[in-house]
Design an enzyme around this catalytic site. Structure first.
Site, PDB file in Angstrom:
ATOM      1  N   ASP A 106      11.065  -8.700   7.808  1.00  0.00           N
ATOM      2  CA  ASP A 106      10.361  -8.134   6.446  1.00  0.00           C
ATOM      3  C   ASP A 106       9.127  -7.769   8.020  1.00  0.00           C
ATOM      4  O   ASP A 106       9.113  -8.347   8.787  1.00  0.00           O
ATOM      5  CB  ASP A 106       9.924  -8.909   5.363  1.00  0.00           C
ATOM      6  CG  ASP A 106      10.186  -7.407   3.899  1.00  0.00           C
ATOM      7  OD1 ASP A 106       9.447  -6.533   4.516  1.00  0.00           O
ATOM      8  OD2 ASP A 106      10.582  -7.808   3.379  1.00  0.00           O
TER       9      ASP A 106
ATOM     10  N   TYR B 195      13.305 -11.897 -11.109  1.00  0.00           N
ATOM     11  CA  TYR B 195      12.272 -11.683 -10.405  1.00  0.00           C
ATOM     12  C   TYR B 195      11.370 -12.751 -10.418  1.00  0.00           C
ATOM     13  O   TYR B 195      10.710 -12.753 -11.534  1.00  0.00           O
ATOM     14  CB  TYR B 195      11.893 -10.294 -10.325  1.00  0.00           C
ATOM     15  CG  TYR B 195      12.241  -9.163  -9.073  1.00  0.00           C
ATOM     16  CD1 TYR B 195      13.967  -9.548  -8.585  1.00  0.00           C
ATOM     17  CD2 TYR B 195      12.168  -8.621  -8.475  1.00  0.00           C
ATOM     18  CE1 TYR B 195      14.280  -8.445  -8.036  1.00  0.00           C
ATOM     19  CE2 TYR B 195      12.360  -7.670  -7.173  1.00  0.00           C
ATOM     20  CZ  TYR B 195      13.791  -8.042  -6.807  1.00  0.00           C
ATOM     21  OH  TYR B 195      14.229  -6.795  -6.296  1.00  0.00           O
TER      22      TYR B 195
ATOM     23  N   GLU C 118      13.087   0.657  -0.543  1.00  0.00           N
ATOM     24  CA  GLU C 118      11.357   1.097  -0.503  1.00  0.00           C
ATOM     25  C   GLU C 118      10.997   1.360   0.789  1.00  0.00           C
ATOM     26  O   GLU C 118      10.514   0.754   1.854  1.00  0.00           O
ATOM     27  CB  GLU C 118      10.481  -0.140  -0.244  1.00  0.00           C
ATOM     28  CG  GLU C 118      10.403  -0.995  -1.922  1.00  0.00           C
ATOM     29  CD  GLU C 118      10.381  -2.080  -2.053  1.00  0.00           C
ATOM     30  OE1 GLU C 118       9.841  -2.634  -3.367  1.00  0.00           O
ATOM     31  OE2 GLU C 118      10.318  -3.013  -1.302  1.00  0.00           O
TER      32      GLU C 118
ATOM     33  N   GLU D 197       5.905 -13.894  -1.231  1.00  0.00           N
ATOM     34  CA  GLU D 197       4.726 -13.305  -0.929  1.00  0.00           C
ATOM     35  C   GLU D 197       3.754 -14.539  -1.449  1.00  0.00           C
ATOM     36  O   GLU D 197       2.413 -15.105  -0.540  1.00  0.00           O
ATOM     37  CB  GLU D 197       4.022 -12.056  -1.834  1.00  0.00           C
ATOM     38  CG  GLU D 197       5.021 -10.676  -0.484  1.00  0.00           C
ATOM     39  CD  GLU D 197       6.282 -10.605  -1.083  1.00  0.00           C
ATOM     40  OE1 GLU D 197       6.487 -11.537  -2.623  1.00  0.00           O
ATOM     41  OE2 GLU D 197       6.852  -9.044  -1.659  1.00  0.00           O
TER      42      GLU D 197
ATOM     43  N   ARG E   6       8.035 -13.968   4.263  1.00  0.00           N
ATOM     44  CA  ARG E   6       7.126 -13.364   3.800  1.00  0.00           C
ATOM     45  C   ARG E   6       6.481 -15.485   4.623  1.00  0.00           C
ATOM     46  O   ARG E   6       5.298 -14.912   5.380  1.00  0.00           O
ATOM     47  CB  ARG E   6       6.559 -13.363   2.661  1.00  0.00           C
ATOM     48  CG  ARG E   6       6.382 -12.446   2.132  1.00  0.00           C
ATOM     49  CD  ARG E   6       7.627 -11.951   2.987  1.00  0.00           C
ATOM     50  NE  ARG E   6       7.356 -10.159   2.064  1.00  0.00           N
ATOM     51  CZ  ARG E   6       8.153  -8.913   1.533  1.00  0.00           C
ATOM     52  NH1 ARG E   6       9.020  -9.917   0.678  1.00  0.00           N
ATOM     53  NH2 ARG E   6       7.946  -7.958   1.060  1.00  0.00           N
TER      54      ARG E   6
ATOM     55  N   HIS F  24      10.950  -1.905   5.807  1.00  0.00           N
ATOM     56  CA  HIS F  24      10.093  -2.849   6.387  1.00  0.00           C
ATOM     57  C   HIS F  24      10.161  -3.998   7.780  1.00  0.00           C
ATOM     58  O   HIS F  24      11.024  -4.807   7.527  1.00  0.00           O
ATOM     59  CB  HIS F  24      11.131  -4.550   5.137  1.00  0.00           C
ATOM     60  CG  HIS F  24      10.821  -4.020   3.523  1.00  0.00           C
ATOM     61  ND1 HIS F  24       9.803  -4.687   2.602  1.00  0.00           N
ATOM     62  CD2 HIS F  24      11.243  -2.744   2.779  1.00  0.00           C
ATOM     63  CE1 HIS F  24       9.309  -4.048   1.641  1.00  0.00           C
ATOM     64  NE2 HIS F  24      10.524  -2.962   1.376  1.00  0.00           N
TER      65      HIS F  24
ATOM     66  N   ASP G 189       9.537 -14.303  -8.532  1.00  0.00           N
ATOM     67  CA  ASP G 189       8.686 -14.593  -8.455  1.00  0.00           C
ATOM     68  C   ASP G 189       7.081 -14.117  -9.385  1.00  0.00           C
ATOM     69  O   ASP G 189       6.164 -13.750  -9.247  1.00  0.00           O
ATOM     70  CB  ASP G 189       8.076 -13.297  -6.662  1.00  0.00           C
ATOM     71  CG  ASP G 189       8.344 -12.060  -7.341  1.00  0.00           C
ATOM     72  OD1 ASP G 189       9.009 -11.760  -8.043  1.00  0.00           O
ATOM     73  OD2 ASP G 189       8.177 -11.889  -6.350  1.00  0.00           O
TER      74      ASP G 189
HETATM   75  C1  ACM Z   1      13.274  -5.337  -3.537  1.00  0.00           C
HETATM   76  O1  ACM Z   1      12.480  -5.404  -4.376  1.00  0.00           O
HETATM   77  N1  ACM Z   1      12.480  -4.392  -2.971  1.00  0.00           N
HETATM   78  C2  ACM Z   1      14.819  -4.993  -3.099  1.00  0.00           C
END
Ligand code: ACM
Length: 466
Positions: free
Chosen positions: A128, A354, A263, A402, A99, A199, A356
């Site tokens: 990504d 996570y 995703e 991000e 990112r 991605h 972030d």
């Molecule tokens: C993820 O957070 N998309 C692995």
């Protein structure tokens, strides 16, 4: 000798010994050690060099426990006799350089921070939609085009604003080899991730023939969020990615390579006659199965190199070969789900690790994807489901980036929450009071290393309430 220690002949020198030995003591495992400090003697016993490396980190922390101002009396180490063995063999941190490109010096500094906390895996998210950071000799456009975007999201994604500033960069293979050997010397392995077949907008922008609309020239994605543009299902694209993996395994010697698999919007495959043909040819159950087919095909290629492969948990329902190491991120329940399907698992549920997400709900927190995720909640997460002791490989802290364009922001989000993950991975839970009591001292250590950790929670009461 540092300036504060003075000249050697000023001091009444007394010899001290630091003795390392490799011993056969199976209960120490691959990473455990015994450390004794007794008078002038320090001895470190382990079965492996790795055990010695961790013992030295402990010694370093003990040395900084006897905090005295520089220039005053010499530091003394407390007498100790400890046997220390990690609970979980995989103790990792994901760093997302896709990112925002960060210079190699940032990654070397991260390795120092990880090693200090006895993390043993740096999970490097190298590609990504918004950037490709791995130099590939055979396909130079991946980094030279895919590594740069015209602008970036500004503020929160939901605001739909852009900064109008070109951003980019990539790591040469030479730089990454430096990273790998620097990390190895500190007990840290580097696991690269190429996130496919979704991605992948940066790669498709560099080589439109990889995409489902080769006639359309895309740009490297500027907005955060998930691109609809994914890899096509042609043999030539499989071969292309095999070649990329060949170069990747040459740079990264670690057993595991992460292949992504999260995703994946299916619209492009659903409207592609080629993709439908592939579904028929391979006898797959619809377009959704193409993602796990992609991962499995690339995983087999890695196995031919003698490597293992990892993937996000998204493809579990469709199914992945048992040998795939699963990163269970969507919820804590996914850990048990992956175990029940016979996989090795690294537990990384977004609700708990996570980083972030903002740590606090203070209006002074820099923009974050979400939050708050307080330190206490991170500490409380138990990565091993009831009855699964010994079956979960490990856990990680996840620094998706991000909203972390600068190294100082990465530190801010990482610490002190990474210390809780380190503690849970190495020692297990049940010592929260001791952990919280020791935290202020540890924060001083972090400060002395130049780590700019989150200070907002210190005044919010959260850290006092335990
Ligand atoms: C993820 O957070 N998309 C692995």
């Amino acid at each position: 000798m540092s300036p504060s220690t003075g000249r050697a002949d000023d001091m009444a020198a007394e010899a001290a010994t630091l003795r390392f030995s490799l011993i056969d003591e199976p209960e120490l495992g691959d990473e455990g050690y015994r450390l004794r400090i007794n008078g002038q003697n320090v001895s470190i016993h382990a079965q492996t060099e790795q055990g010695h490396v961790w013992a030295l980190q402990t010694l370093r922390q003990l040395a900084s426990c006897t905090a005295v101002p520089a220039g005053s009396a010499p530091r003394t180490l407390p007498g100790v006799a400890v046997t220390d063995v990690p609970r979980l063999p995989w103790r990792g941190v994901l760093v997302d350089v896709a990112r925002w490109y960060q210079p190699l010096s940032f990654l070397l500094g991260m390795v120092d921070r990880l090693a200090m906390h006895k993390f043993n895996v740096l999970h490097l998210h190298l590609t990504d939609d918004q950037g490709w950071r791995f130099e590939v000799s055979r396909y130079p456009r991946l980094a030279e085009i895919g590594g740069f975007r015209a602008e970036s999201s500004s503020g929160h994604l939901d605001e739909g604003r852009f900064d109008g500033t070109r951003h980019g960069g990539y790591y040469t293979q030479k730089e990454l080899r430096i990273l790998v050997s620097y990390a190895a010397a500190r007990g840290v392995q580097v696991m690269p991730e190429l996130d496919l077949p979704g991605h992948m907008q940066a790669a498709v922008s560099a080589y439109p023939g990889l995409g489902n609309r080769p006639d359309v020239q895309l740009k490297v994605r500027a907005a955060w969020g998930i691109s609809p543009h994914i890899l096509n299902t042609r043999d030539t694209t499989l071969d292309f990615m095999r070649h990329v993996l060949d170069e990747l395994v040459d740079v990264f010697p670690f057993d595991y390579i992460h292949l992504g698999g999260d995703e994946i919007p299916l619209d492009e495959w659903r409207s592609s006659t080629e993709a439908r043909q592939r579904v028929n040819d391979e006898g797959l159950n619809g377009a959704a199965a193409l993602a796990s087919w992609w991962i499995t095909t690339m995983g087999r290629h890695l196995q031919e190199h003698g490597r293992k492969f990892a993937a996000w948990d998204d493809q579990l329902e469709v199914g992945l070969p048992r040998e795939a190491l699963i990163f269970a991120w969507q919820s804590a329940a996914r850990v048990g789900y992956a175990l029940a399907r016979g996989h090795e698992v690294v537990a990384v549920p977004e609700q708990f690790v996570y980083l972030d997400r903002a740590e606090t709900d203070s209006p002074r927190e820099p923009t974050a994807i979400d939050g708050p995720l307080p330190l206490s909640q991170v500490y409380d997460y138990e990565p091993v489901p009831a009855g699964a002791e010994g079956r979960v490989l490990g856990s990680q802290g996840m620094l998706w980036a991000e909203y972390l364009p600068r190294p100082s922001l990465v530190d801010w989000r990482a610490f002190p929450r990474l210390t809780a993950i380190a503690e849970r991975c190495w020692s297990g839970g049940g010592r929260k009071r001791e952990y919280m009591a020791a935290l202020p001292h540890h924060l001083l250590r972090l400060t002395s290393m130049g780590v700019r950790y989150n200070t907002l929670a210190a005044t919010s009461g959260e850290r006092k309430s335990v």
